[in-house]
Design an enzyme around this catalytic site. Sequence first.
Site: not given
Length: 155
Positions: A71-72, A75
Amino acid sequence: MELLENEKKLFELVNELSITYFHKPFMHEVYFNNRLRTTGGRYIPSKKVIELNPKYIVEMEKEEMIGIIKHELCHYHLHIEGKGYKHGDRDFRQLLKETGSPRFCQPLPSAKKAYKHVYECTACKLLYKRVKRVNTQRYRCGRCGGKLIKKQQPV
């Protein structure tokens, strides 16, 4: 999952996941932040740093931590490419789907708060479970507007 003791092992894991799922290397810093409480991790765009919550390694399964890292990384890679990297952006949601990354992380078992107070509406019998006390003289039922009374909790 064994505790990743040092930053070098953590960086290796993040870089391996980055190459596997995004086909690009991770070129910046990643570290554990013990102050994170309500999230599994965060990406700081101004520093290009990923911070991870170490409690997720101790309390949750390996797949959950890998999901947080992916998920990170979504980003991170979108920000590096100059695309929409925020939660509401179409590019971000699309990349989450493509990589099989979770949109949210599971709450930590240790962070789940037990409610201490139970209130019942005298009219519709709706139960309100709350951690903090509610002023029953001031607040009413949200559904029907009835009076709230405090119920005794079974011990």
